[in-house]
Each structure stands twice: as C-alpha cells, then as structure tokens.
Design an enzyme around this catalytic site. Sequence first.
Site, PDB file in Angstrom:
ATOM      1  N   ARG A   1       0.840  -1.203   0.000  1.00  0.00           N
ATOM      2  CA  ARG A   1       0.000   0.000   0.000  1.00  0.00           C
ATOM      3  C   ARG A   1       0.881   1.262   0.000  1.00  0.00           C
ATOM      4  O   ARG A   1       0.533   2.271  -0.569  1.00  0.00           O
ATOM      5  CB  ARG A   1      -0.957  -0.010   1.214  1.00  0.00           C
ATOM      6  CG  ARG A   1      -1.773   1.262   1.318  1.00  0.00           C
ATOM      7  CD  ARG A   1      -3.076   1.149   2.120  1.00  0.00           C
ATOM      8  NE  ARG A   1      -3.022   0.242   3.240  1.00  0.00           N
ATOM      9  CZ  ARG A   1      -2.394   0.498   4.390  1.00  0.00           C
ATOM     10  NH1 ARG A   1      -1.764   1.642   4.589  1.00  0.00           N
ATOM     11  NH2 ARG A   1      -2.402  -0.395   5.362  1.00  0.00           N
TER      12      ARG A   1
ATOM     13  N   TYR B   1     -16.788  17.628 -14.421  1.00  0.00           N
ATOM     14  CA  TYR B   1     -17.254  16.245 -14.401  1.00  0.00           C
ATOM     15  C   TYR B   1     -18.269  16.031 -13.255  1.00  0.00           C
ATOM     16  O   TYR B   1     -18.012  16.438 -12.117  1.00  0.00           O
ATOM     17  CB  TYR B   1     -16.049  15.303 -14.260  1.00  0.00           C
ATOM     18  CG  TYR B   1     -16.448  13.876 -14.015  1.00  0.00           C
ATOM     19  CD1 TYR B   1     -17.311  13.217 -14.894  1.00  0.00           C
ATOM     20  CD2 TYR B   1     -15.981  13.172 -12.910  1.00  0.00           C
ATOM     21  CE1 TYR B   1     -17.704  11.908 -14.670  1.00  0.00           C
ATOM     22  CE2 TYR B   1     -16.367  11.860 -12.679  1.00  0.00           C
ATOM     23  CZ  TYR B   1     -17.226  11.237 -13.566  1.00  0.00           C
ATOM     24  OH  TYR B   1     -17.627   9.943 -13.334  1.00  0.00           O
TER      25      TYR B   1
HETATM   26  O1  P1T Z   1     -13.542   7.898 -13.609  1.00  0.00           O
HETATM   27  P1  P1T Z   1     -12.349   8.301 -12.820  1.00  0.00           P
HETATM   28  O2  P1T Z   1     -11.065   7.702 -13.301  1.00  0.00           O
HETATM   29  O3  P1T Z   1     -12.551   8.175 -11.353  1.00  0.00           O
HETATM   30  O4  P1T Z   1     -12.135   9.880 -13.130  1.00  0.00           O
HETATM   31  C1  P1T Z   1     -13.051  10.855 -12.757  1.00  0.00           C
HETATM   32  C2  P1T Z   1     -12.954  12.043 -13.666  1.00  0.00           C
HETATM   33  C3  P1T Z   1     -12.276  13.175 -13.233  1.00  0.00           C
HETATM   34  N1  P1T Z   1     -12.150  14.264 -14.026  1.00  0.00           N
HETATM   35  C4  P1T Z   1     -12.667  14.298 -15.268  1.00  0.00           C
HETATM   36  C5  P1T Z   1     -12.499  15.531 -16.107  1.00  0.00           C
HETATM   37  C6  P1T Z   1     -13.348  13.190 -15.769  1.00  0.00           C
HETATM   38  O5  P1T Z   1     -13.847  13.259 -17.006  1.00  0.00           O
HETATM   39  C7  P1T Z   1     -13.522  12.042 -14.950  1.00  0.00           C
HETATM   40  C8  P1T Z   1     -14.290  10.850 -15.411  1.00  0.00           C
HETATM   41  N2  P1T Z   1     -15.144  11.120 -16.471  1.00  0.00           N
HETATM   42  C9  P1T Z   1     -15.974  10.232 -17.089  1.00  0.00           C
HETATM   43  C10 P1T Z   1     -16.104   8.953 -16.709  1.00  0.00           C
HETATM   44  C11 P1T Z   1     -16.740  10.783 -18.222  1.00  0.00           C
HETATM   45  O6  P1T Z   1     -17.243  10.010 -19.064  1.00  0.00           O
HETATM   46  O7  P1T Z   1     -16.844  11.998 -18.315  1.00  0.00           O
END
Ligand code: P1T
Length: 379
Positions: free
Chosen positions: A46, A98
């Site tokens: 970890r 997002y």
């Molecule tokens: O899905 P994850 O790896 O946890 O990332 C989150 C995230 C953070 N910032 C941005 C700008 C993102 O687009 C995302 C994840 N976005 C999608 C899954 C999407 O389809 O927009």
Amino acid sequence: MKIATKIIHAGAEPDPSTGAIMTPIYQTSTYVQKAPGDHKGYEYARSQNPTRKALEDALAVLENAKYGLAFSSGVAATDAVIKLLNPGDEVIAASDMYGGTYRLFTKVFERFGIKFIYVDTSDVKNVEAAITANTKLIWVETPTNPLMNITDIEAVAAISKKAGALLCVDNTFASPFLQNPLDLGADIVMHSATKYLGGHSDVIQGSLMINDTELRDKLYFIQKSCGAVPGPQDCFLVLRGIRTLHIRMERHCFNGKIIAHWLRKHPKVAKVYWPGFEDSPGHEVAKRQMKDFGGMISFTLKDESIEAANKVLSSTKLFSLAESLGGVESLVNHPASMTHASIPKEERIKNGLSDGLIRLSVGIEDADDLIEDLQQAIG
Ligand code: P1T
C-alpha cells in the site's frame, strides 16, 4: 528533451534484478526484511510498489513535475486533494465540471464541513470575487467536461497565490501532451488516468503531479493512510499506455478538428462546443496554454427534444454509447443522463448543460469513417 522522447523514456529504468527493459508487474503485497527496518526501500505494497513507482516517476516527467502519485481512480485522486483541507475551509470550483467531481464535493465533503463555491472560472473575475479569508483551494477543469469551457490557468494561479490558496487543475481533457498546468503556476495537476493516459479503455486510475516537496509528502501520507492505491497490473497498463500518448493525441486532435468543423456545417446541428473554433469564447486562451485543441467535442441539435438526441445516441455504430473518454475508440455520451446525472437538473441547465447535449470522444479511427457514422446517425 522534447516531449516525444520524454514520453518514451520517462521513468523507464531497466529492472534492477534482471535488466528487464519493461518494469515487471510486481504482484506482491509485502516485502521480506532481513531485520526490522533492514529492507530495500519497500515494506508493504500500500505504501510502495516498484511498478507503481515506475509509473509515478513517468507521470512526474510528463507534467514537468518533481513528483507523481498514482491512485485507484481519478475520483480517488480528487478525494486525496480535498483531504488536505479542514472543516470550515472553502473551495472555489468550476460550475461546469465532471459530474462525479461535483458529486464527491457536494454529497461527501460538504458533510465534513468543507464549503464549495461554484463559479464560471472561465471569467477569472468570478474567481477573484469568490475569494474569502477561508479560501484554501481553487479547483479548475480546463477544458471543462462537457462544455469545453477554457480557464486561463496563469491568471487563476496569480489569484490563488495572492490569496494563499492552492490551485489544482484537472487536466484530464487536455492530457499532459497538450497542456502542463504546473508550468503555468498551478500547485497540483490531477488526471483521470482512465482516459488519455491509459488510452485504451481498459483501466480505472487517477494521478496527481506536484512540485512542492511538503505538499507531495502530505498527499503521499493521504495516499498511504487512506489506501486508494492502484494495483501493479493497472500501473503496468497505464505505463504502457503512456508510451504512445503523443501519437494518439496527435490523431485525436487531427480527427477532432475535422469532425468539429463538419458538425458545425451540418444543417441539423445547432451548436458545437470545441475550443479550436476561432470564435469560441476560450479560443485565445486555449491557443496560448494548449498545444492543440483535443478530441473532445460536444454539440446540440436544432431539434432540442430529448427524442432527437436519443435517436442520434442510439444510431451510431462506430461511436459506442458509453461513459468515459480518451480511448483509441470513439465514444458518444449523453451527459444529462449519464456522466452528469448527479448534478441537479436546475444546476445543469443554469450552467448551460441542456438535456439535448451530446458529447463525443473522438477516437483515432479514420475520420472519413467517423463522419460517415455521424452522418447516418444525425440524418
Ligand atoms: O472515472 P475516474 O477515473 O474516477 O475519473 C473521474 C474524472 C475526473 N475528471 C474528469 C475531467 C473526468 O472526465 C472524470 C471521469 N469522467 C468520465 C467517466 C466521463 O465520461 O466523463
């Protein structure tokens, strides 16, 4: 060293035990010590893993950072940044971003007494006006997901420095190939590595890149204490993905430009959101802080009904209807019901995210085939 060379060689050291050119997947949870405290720098997976270390070193190089940290998702990386704060602290965040980031801020961290103020950061005056004595962090996404708004990173960095607050830039849409926020004065760069860094839609991962040693130590402490670390197999996949980032991004940008211009001329299309248009509101800033304009495009139809949008969303064949972005294959997404469904409708509409908005992640296929697919879907 130029970016293409950096991308290939970043963090790539032959494995010390065998000379293997690719860092092996160290699939282990722990490391044997000779005597308590007498070990080779690795105690428990970890806290440290050699595959993760190779990736973290590469991530740092890509963003011209001193340090990189890898997390089990983009959201976990964001979570770690907010955990730097204390109850009563305030965050100024982008009103368009997002949906999962908005959900984490409003539904999880507000309960712990952290206050989030949402402003349109593409006008830096809004950021300045929202600063208070309690502002500890400014959270910017540029280009934004899904409206492609552009924020002037350098201008916001100046405001954050004056206020004694940190600036974190979610650089997911641009990727480190197109934009390097630390060079423009940001304190932390965040990526959903799930997207362009991984590049192949086969892994969920997040990353943070930092220059300041004290800040890196605080984030590393959170990473190991809270435990949202990626496994070695996932680190290997992202490390492998990174090696082709430059050639993938060049093709994403090439195809994105062709498709954005084609969509804009389509008689059934009302508005296309893409910062590469000379008359797009963020164009001048984007031109200054990005190498190119990326492969993300949103658009609305003249027929604003949800039925018309649904027809397009369910008719494409090469563009798969799915959440996520940044993979080699093209995706189409309906933000209002998919990636941004956690934002209350009134908030969404107020920020310009309509029910009819369609988002494209343009892949690296042949642009002619992608246009043919959109043509048959839009009609
Ligand atoms: O899905 P994850 O790896 O946890 O990332 C989150 C995230 C953070 N910032 C941005 C700008 C993102 O687009 C995302 C994840 N976005 C999608 C899954 C999407 O389809 O927009």
